[in-house]
Design a protein around this motif. Sequence first.
Motif: not given
Length: 318
Positions: A92-97, A122-123, A128-129, A134-138
């Motif tokens: 999901x994160x590696x695919x573009x919007x 892994x996260x 970074x990759x 993507x951006x991550x919200x934790x």
Amino acid sequence: MSNLKDKLWVAKYAPSKLTETIMTDEIKNKMENFVKTKNIPNLLFAGPAGTGKTTTGKVLLDALEVDKGDIMFVNASDINSVDAVRNMIKPFAMSMSINQELPIRFVFLDEADHLSSQAQAALRNLIEASYDSARFILTANYPKKIIPALHSRLQTFILEKPALEPILERVLAILDNESVDIESEDDLVSLIQGNSTDIRKLIQLLQQNTIEDEEGNKILRVSIKSNEGSAVFSDYLKLFKKGDSKALRNLVYSKFSDTDTSEFWTLMIDELIKNPDDYEDVGAGLDNTIYHLNEGQKTHEVVANKVLNVIGFTLAAL
């Protein structure tokens, strides 16, 4: 669903805009600047339960007008393995919007402190990759459980217990909107002071304590105070502070009802947050108690015998 939301105050009055959240002005201004500039870092919202971590992340995404298809919400208390990061989150994160205004996808990891250390590693690499896509919200109740290498890749905001004044303003606005008269201002202030660490629970208690008189008028009459719990829970705390594992085992086995076991985990964490000094020298210390409390709470809904689960936590903590 809309009718249910109207009936439940905790859903009805959940903030839908950044301006409605009870945050410090400093944090609120930074969130608004993220929205204005569309320059979003990877984020970590940390703090005790009920301080608005998940809500803040959600209203930020709403303010950014992110397409629902560009958001992956993961409850890390349930999905927390390295395989989940590699096989579910990474694709999901590696695919573009395809959103031209904000061509970024968002991974929302709620309760990220439940992620295994391997999953966090892994996260870290994935953040970074996937920076271009993507951006991550934790969110995390216990940010110390987030490994340093992951921490360094996140902009952290600590959502602490709000000041009493904005809480009081929110409570009075809710009661006014619901046309509820206050029977005792002193009791209301006491209720707020006793539950100010968890706004969500405070709103639930407002509704629980609202009754109708014979003429149909709504009145706030405080009779339920969550920080007290049931009588059996009060007995439990007295024995827990003494470290009397045998008496605790007998108490839980003979006195705890299904309701007592279900409410136990929330009541216990509230107690530890409000009175941490009382538990520093109990068993192996406060951190050990919190760790085992978290482990017990995670498995409580799936274990066959919930009374034994509470006993297991008790013995492990002591």
